[in-house]
Design an enzyme around this catalytic site. Structure first.
Site, mmCIF file in Angstrom:
data_model
loop_
_atom_site.group_PDB
_atom_site.id
_atom_site.type_symbol
_atom_site.label_atom_id
_atom_site.label_comp_id
_atom_site.label_asym_id
_atom_site.label_seq_id
_atom_site.Cartn_x
_atom_site.Cartn_y
_atom_site.Cartn_z
ATOM 1 N N ASP A 14 0.812 -1.228 0.000
ATOM 2 C CA ASP A 14 0.000 0.000 0.000
ATOM 3 C C ASP A 14 0.844 1.276 0.000
ATOM 4 O O ASP A 14 0.641 2.167 0.832
ATOM 5 C CB ASP A 14 -0.930 0.022 1.228
ATOM 6 C CG ASP A 14 -1.847 -1.194 1.289
ATOM 7 O OD1 ASP A 14 -2.415 -1.551 0.245
ATOM 8 O OD2 ASP A 14 -1.997 -1.775 2.379
ATOM 9 N N GLU A 174 -11.123 1.210 -3.530
ATOM 10 C CA GLU A 174 -10.388 1.654 -2.324
ATOM 11 C C GLU A 174 -9.202 2.520 -2.718
ATOM 12 O O GLU A 174 -9.024 2.858 -3.882
ATOM 13 C CB GLU A 174 -9.949 0.436 -1.497
ATOM 14 C CG GLU A 174 -9.187 -0.591 -2.275
ATOM 15 C CD GLU A 174 -9.130 -1.977 -1.612
ATOM 16 O OE1 GLU A 174 -9.850 -2.234 -0.636
ATOM 17 O OE2 GLU A 174 -8.356 -2.800 -2.096
HETATM 18 C C1 6LW Z 1 -5.651 -1.852 2.055
HETATM 19 C C2 6LW Z 1 -6.469 -1.865 0.840
HETATM 20 C C3 6LW Z 1 -5.712 -2.842 0.112
HETATM 21 O O1 6LW Z 1 -6.055 -1.029 3.054
HETATM 22 O O2 6LW Z 1 -5.324 -3.778 0.991
HETATM 23 O O3 6LW Z 1 -4.551 -3.221 -1.795
HETATM 24 C C4 6LW Z 1 -5.699 -3.323 2.257
HETATM 25 N N1 6LW Z 1 -5.443 -2.680 -1.106
HETATM 26 O O4 6LW Z 1 -6.511 -0.714 0.117
HETATM 27 C C5 6LW Z 1 -4.799 -3.855 3.290
HETATM 28 O O5 6LW Z 1 -3.456 -3.590 2.977
#
Ligand code: 6LW
Length: 499
Positions: A14, A174
């Site tokens: 991340d 996300e």
């Molecule tokens: C993070 C989310 C993700 O918060 O994995 O790859 C989660 N994306 O955005 C945990 O690292």
């Protein structure tokens, strides 16, 4: 120059990046490990040096009792008017918060909490106002990228949380980040989930609040269609402009083992992909929207040499940067000296989602040779290839009813295999792990004996994210458990060499 991805190897997921002057700063998530949120700097985007962690005190991050792969989720780093901000989520307590510092080499502030849900928070500053974005649902129950204005001194919300974009249709929207570039607002996000379907998508608008129009050819970056290619899971990125006006995406991804029946065990790592803005203001990324292992670019000077991952020895390590604890450690159980570590093991074992006496180092290359001398007069002490409490391979000295033995214990879910060799009380044992792509080979050498004893082997597959689940990668840990009061195990001559 030609550089190789990943640019930062091992469990550093991340990534988020900002630039101040001619220096780039990057943070990564850290889940149940402490200290939280490793912090790096770089002058060339290729070579990253860890300079510390953002969350170094228990008052900043509640990790006691968090499940594995809970705790600290994706962070964002931003710089505004002389101050660095790092905003993240404690996914276990469902709290979004940020800390700040005016000295990037120093300590970070106590947290300011923001009363907006979801994960993966980000900050955007403009005209004296601060905007806070996360994924989740807004106050009307609309899911997507949710935004509100906050008071940066306190974290207090100054506006309603409102959904500004719902992504391009992929699952798990996300990792939002907002930028203003050449008069337009760009909203970057991740979709597809942090596995093989992961991707980077974006939208563009004329206002901070939207409406945002999705890029017509989303995803702008993904390796999801590169079946069999070593680099997978590219997604969750941050845009950054270099010192010469070139743009890049720094993203996570992973290196898989195998072509068909694939897996990865070193966790999610950091990748660098060139970005090109086109005349119409939309940008493209990578080689036809993919991230390649080898990138030949004239954007970075040929004088930049990509450094190899450094081997670690006790004599040549930075204890505060290279090593992590599981959750919040009980400090008096750790005696760290220049050339040795002494650990006092409690009744908390590696099999518990708790804080066993454990000091771990990320495994950063598939091929490695790890050696350590271990001595204990009670309980259990050894080294471990640790994915989580249910998936770890341990080599240890164990004392039970005054009988001392060397053990090799493989823990795969609720299946356990143990090998024993009885030894003399007080013997110093040299343990050795030879790591290859698909196997760990385990050896030990008894004091005063020349030839190594083969203890066995463990498949890397069973420590992988595909088997263990979760968001972390393998750590090489030193640990102790079940010792008598006042007893400390000795660890000396540690080396982790990448070959
Ligand atoms: C993070 C989310 C993700 O918060 O994995 O790859 C989660 N994306 O955005 C945990 O690292």
């Amino acid at each position: 120059m030609i550089y190789q991805n990943p640019i930062v190897k091992g469990f550093y997921p991340d990534p988020s990046v900002c630039k101040v002057g001619d220096t780039f700063y990057m943070v990564c998530s850290s889940m149940q490990y402490f200290p939280g949120v490793p912090l790096f700097q770089s002058k060339d985007l290729i070579n990253w040096e860890q300079i510390g962690h953002c969350l170094t005190r228990e008052s900043q991050i509640a990790l006691t009792g968090v499940n594995s792969s809970g705790g600290v989720f994706a962070p964002t780093i931003r710089y505004h008017e002389g101050r660095f901000y790092m905003v993240t989520t404690n996914d276990t307590t469902h709290q979004n918060f940020y800390v700040w510092t005016d000295d990037i080499m120093g300590e970070w502030s106590e947290p300011n909490y923001v009363d907006q849900g979801g994960i993966d928070p980000s900050l955007y500053f403009e005209d004296g106002r601060t905007y806070f974005m996360s994924n989740g649902s807004d106050e009307d129950g609309v899911p997507g990228i949710v935004q509100c204005e906050i008071e940066i001194e306190t974290g207090k919300k100054l506006s309603k949380s409102k959904t500004i974009w719902q992504g391009s249709g992929g699952r798990y929207l996300e990792g939002p980040h907002l930028y203003k570039i050449n008069g337009s607002y760009y909203l970057l996000a991740a979709e597809g989930g942090t596995e093989y379907g992961h991707m980077v998508t974006y939208a563009r608008g004329n206002s901070i609040f939207g409406p945002f129009t999705s890029y017509a050819s989303n995803p702008v970056l993904t390796n999801r269609n590169l079946g069999g290619y070593e680099i997978q899971g590219i997604g969750h990125g941050d845009l950054i402009e270099d010192n010469h006006g070139n743009w890049w995406i720094i993203s996570l991804g992973f290196r898989q083992i195998g072509r068909w029946d694939t897996f990865h065990h070193l966790g999610r790592e950091v990748f660098l992909t060139p970005v090109t803005f086109q005349k119409d203001g939309w940008f493209i990324a990578g080689e036809q929207g993919t991230t390649q292992r080898t990138v030949d670019t004239d954007r970075i000077s040929d004088s930049v040499v990509q450094k190899k991952v450094k081997s670690v020895t006790f004599a040549d390590t930075d204890w505060k940067k290279d090593w992590s604890y599981l959750r919040i450690p009980t400090e008096e159980n750790y005696r760290i000296q220049k050339d040795r570590v002494q650990l006092h093991g409690t009744d908390v074992t590696l099999d518990q989602a708790d804080s066993p006496t454990f000091l771990g180092l990320r495994q950063r290359e598939f091929c490695a040779k790890i050696t350590c001398d271990v001595q204990t007069d009670s309980g259990e002490a050894g080294i471990t290839c640790y994915m989580d409490e249910n998936h770890h391979y341990d080599l240890a000295i164990r004392e039970k009813d005054k009988v001392f033995e060397i053990i090799e214990r493989l823990n795969i879910g609720n299946i356990k295999s143990i090998e024993h060799i009885v030894i003399q009380k007080g013997s110093k044992i040299r343990f050795q792990i030879v790591a290859e792509n698909s196997k760990y080979h385990f050896y030990c050498i008894q004091e005063d004996k020349e030839s190594p004893i083969v203890l066995g082997e463990g498949l890397t597959r069973y420590l992988s994210s595909e088997v263990a689940g979760g968001f972390t990668g393998v750590m090489i840990g030193l640990y102790a458990s079940d010792q008598k009061e006042g007893s400390f195990a000795n660890f000396t001559n540690f080396t982790c060499e990448y070959v």
